[in-house]
Motif scaffolding. Sequence first.
Motif, PDB file in Angstrom:
ATOM      1  N   ASP A  67      48.398  54.356  44.753  1.00  0.00           N
ATOM      2  CA  ASP A  67      47.756  54.491  43.200  1.00  0.00           C
ATOM      3  C   ASP A  67      46.030  54.177  42.945  1.00  0.00           C
ATOM      4  OD1 ASP A  67      50.246  55.248  42.457  1.00  0.00           O
ATOM      5  OD2 ASP A  67      50.875  53.281  41.678  1.00  0.00           O
ATOM      6  N   GLU A  68      45.728  53.027  43.864  1.00  0.00           N
ATOM      7  CA  GLU A  68      44.367  52.787  43.521  1.00  0.00           C
ATOM      8  C   GLU A  68      43.466  53.869  43.991  1.00  0.00           C
ATOM      9  OE1 GLU A  68      41.013  50.468  42.696  1.00  0.00           O
ATOM     10  OE2 GLU A  68      43.379  50.091  42.185  1.00  0.00           O
ATOM     11  N   ILE A  69      43.664  54.579  45.105  1.00  0.00           N
ATOM     12  CA  ILE A  69      42.935  55.745  45.357  1.00  0.00           C
ATOM     13  C   ILE A  69      42.917  56.737  44.505  1.00  0.00           C
ATOM     14  CG2 ILE A  69      42.728  57.526  47.070  1.00  0.00           C
ATOM     15  CD1 ILE A  69      43.909  55.587  49.035  1.00  0.00           C
ATOM     16  N   LEU A  70      44.082  56.881  43.744  1.00  0.00           N
ATOM     17  CA  LEU A  70      44.124  58.105  42.624  1.00  0.00           C
ATOM     18  C   LEU A  70      43.449  57.790  41.345  1.00  0.00           C
ATOM     19  CD1 LEU A  70      48.040  58.942  43.314  1.00  0.00           C
ATOM     20  CD2 LEU A  70      45.972  60.255  43.790  1.00  0.00           C
TER      21      LEU A  70
END
Length: 101
Positions: free
Chosen positions: A97-100
């Motif tokens: 989620d952090e990457i997205l």
Amino acid sequence: MIVAFSVAPSGGDAVESDGGMSEAVAAAVRVVRASGLPYETSSMFTSIEGEWDEVMAVVKAATDEVAARAPRVSLVLKADIRPGFTGQLTAKVDRVDEILR
């Protein structure tokens, strides 16, 4: 370790209607919830996190619950065995989620 598993009745009255299958699966999920281990349930799998022996004991107990309701049981199991890591049930998703973001 994280284990994703799916246990379902096969054959007999337990699968003649969706309600019968759902009741057997609910009995298995009830075992997981009572275990006290971190878990997540989705439409296809339940993932549970803990040490090998405790996770496998829960999978066995959940399978036994379904077996008590059907003449045959299907069990699909996938394991992520990574000693020394805990909290990965949510941490792995958080990293993606952090990457997205």
